[in-house]
Design a protein around this motif. Structure first.
Motif, mmCIF file in Angstrom:
data_model
loop_
_atom_site.group_PDB
_atom_site.id
_atom_site.type_symbol
_atom_site.label_atom_id
_atom_site.label_comp_id
_atom_site.label_asym_id
_atom_site.label_seq_id
_atom_site.Cartn_x
_atom_site.Cartn_y
_atom_site.Cartn_z
ATOM 1 N N ARG A 38 -36.299 -12.248 33.645
ATOM 2 C CA ARG A 38 -37.192 -12.951 34.559
ATOM 3 C C ARG A 38 -37.731 -11.920 35.535
ATOM 4 N NH1 ARG A 38 -36.428 -14.488 39.446
ATOM 5 N NH2 ARG A 38 -37.237 -16.559 39.166
ATOM 6 N N LYS A 39 -38.778 -12.302 36.234
ATOM 7 C CA LYS A 39 -39.300 -11.442 37.280
ATOM 8 C C LYS A 39 -38.305 -11.448 38.428
ATOM 9 C CE LYS A 39 -42.908 -10.746 40.622
ATOM 10 N NZ LYS A 39 -41.939 -10.641 41.720
ATOM 11 N N ASP A 40 -38.127 -10.285 39.039
ATOM 12 C CA ASP A 40 -37.239 -10.186 40.188
ATOM 13 C C ASP A 40 -37.761 -11.049 41.328
ATOM 14 O OD1 ASP A 40 -34.910 -8.654 41.456
ATOM 15 O OD2 ASP A 40 -36.517 -8.276 42.889
ATOM 16 N N ILE A 41 -36.867 -11.560 42.155
ATOM 17 C CA ILE A 41 -37.247 -12.419 43.274
ATOM 18 C C ILE A 41 -37.967 -11.626 44.366
ATOM 19 C CG2 ILE A 41 -36.351 -13.879 45.141
ATOM 20 C CD1 ILE A 41 -34.036 -14.582 43.245
ATOM 21 N N PHE A 42 -37.523 -10.397 44.612
ATOM 22 C CA PHE A 42 -38.035 -9.624 45.741
ATOM 23 C C PHE A 42 -38.996 -8.501 45.366
ATOM 24 C CE2 PHE A 42 -33.703 -11.046 46.887
ATOM 25 C CZ PHE A 42 -34.039 -11.906 47.919
ATOM 26 N N GLN A 43 -38.869 -7.951 44.175
ATOM 27 C CA GLN A 43 -39.638 -6.769 43.782
ATOM 28 C C GLN A 43 -40.539 -7.062 42.588
ATOM 29 O OE1 GLN A 43 -39.521 -3.888 45.491
ATOM 30 N NE2 GLN A 43 -37.894 -4.568 46.855
ATOM 31 N N GLU A 44 -41.486 -6.168 42.369
ATOM 32 C CA GLU A 44 -42.413 -6.286 41.241
ATOM 33 C C GLU A 44 -41.818 -5.595 40.014
ATOM 34 O OE1 GLU A 44 -45.336 -8.091 41.259
ATOM 35 O OE2 GLU A 44 -44.519 -8.727 43.198
ATOM 36 N N SER A 126 -44.973 1.828 40.029
ATOM 37 C CA SER A 126 -44.466 0.866 41.007
ATOM 38 C C SER A 126 -43.107 1.254 41.552
ATOM 39 C CB SER A 126 -44.366 -0.528 40.399
ATOM 40 O OG SER A 126 -45.633 -1.000 40.034
ATOM 41 N N LEU A 127 -42.219 1.732 40.699
ATOM 42 C CA LEU A 127 -40.869 2.093 41.140
ATOM 43 C C LEU A 127 -40.926 3.179 42.202
ATOM 44 C CD1 LEU A 127 -37.796 1.977 41.023
ATOM 45 C CD2 LEU A 127 -37.894 3.573 39.097
ATOM 46 N N GLU A 128 -41.732 4.185 41.968
ATOM 47 C CA GLU A 128 -41.822 5.302 42.911
ATOM 48 C C GLU A 128 -42.281 4.838 44.290
ATOM 49 O OE1 GLU A 128 -44.316 8.092 40.850
ATOM 50 O OE2 GLU A 128 -42.832 8.358 39.257
ATOM 51 N N ASN A 129 -43.111 3.809 44.342
ATOM 52 C CA ASN A 129 -43.626 3.304 45.619
ATOM 53 C C ASN A 129 -42.618 2.455 46.382
ATOM 54 O OD1 ASN A 129 -46.102 4.530 45.080
ATOM 55 N ND2 ASN A 129 -46.896 2.709 44.070
ATOM 56 N N THR A 130 -41.526 2.033 45.755
ATOM 57 C CA THR A 130 -40.567 1.156 46.432
ATOM 58 C C THR A 130 -39.320 1.876 46.918
ATOM 59 O OG1 THR A 130 -39.431 0.566 44.390
ATOM 60 C CG2 THR A 130 -41.283 -0.834 45.057
ATOM 61 N N LEU A 131 -39.143 3.118 46.505
ATOM 62 C CA LEU A 131 -37.935 3.837 46.894
ATOM 63 C C LEU A 131 -37.977 4.243 48.361
ATOM 64 C CD1 LEU A 131 -37.425 6.050 43.722
ATOM 65 C CD2 LEU A 131 -36.271 3.914 44.316
ATOM 66 N N ILE A 132 -36.835 4.197 49.002
ATOM 67 C CA ILE A 132 -36.701 4.570 50.409
ATOM 68 C C ILE A 132 -36.696 6.093 50.492
ATOM 69 C CG2 ILE A 132 -35.156 4.452 52.417
ATOM 70 C CD1 ILE A 132 -33.969 1.878 51.110
#
Length: 152
Positions: A38-44, A126-132
């Protein structure tokens, strides 16, 4: 069952992708051939749950909800509405329905990310844009762990 790793892959023209061999091995050793995603609740991103992990998550959610409460029933429905069962084919691939690819911006390159007992599938960019950022991450983890020690 624990998945670790950050593995890049390419989606073919039919939206099929090879599940990384290391992850397939863990699934086989755990006798988990079916996956729920399923799609994650918080992330894309998309989240792949081994069937037993999914069933445990659903049971945990159900235990916190009252079936006779209209809002809580809607929450449960929303959680399961976009969940689908899939099987890894004989070649080690899964088919990601196009609507899921559109939901999270997957086009051709993805990253499989092992996150404890689930696997996330991200569009590579997308992953690279969400990392802290590294410095913020180290400060946050230090604060979290220091708070944890103080509570013990």
């Amino acid at each position: 069952m624990q998945f670790l790793g950050n593995i890049e892959a390419k989606i073919d023209a039919k939206a099929r992708v090879f599940v990384p061999a290391a992850f397939r091995k863990i699934l086989q050793q755990s006798a988990q051939s079916a996956l729920i995603f399923r799609k994650d609740i918080f992330q894309e991103c998309l989240v792949l749950y081994p069937l037993q992990v999914w069933e445990d998550e659903l049971a945990r959610l159900r235990s916190r909800l009252n079936r006779w409460d209209k809002e809580q029933q809607a929450l449960f429905r929303q959680f399961v509405v976009d969940a689908e069962r899939l099987e890894i084919d004989a070649n080690g691939r899964i088919l990601i329905p196009r609507r899921y690819c559109h939901m999270v911006g997957i086009e051709s390159e993805v990253v499989f990310l092992g996150v404890d007992n689930t696997i996330e599938i991200w569009a590579k960019d997308s992953l690279e844009n969400t990392l802290i950022p590294a410095e913020d991450f180290s400060e946050r983890i230090q604060l979290l762990m220091n708070n944890d020690l103080q509570n013990d």
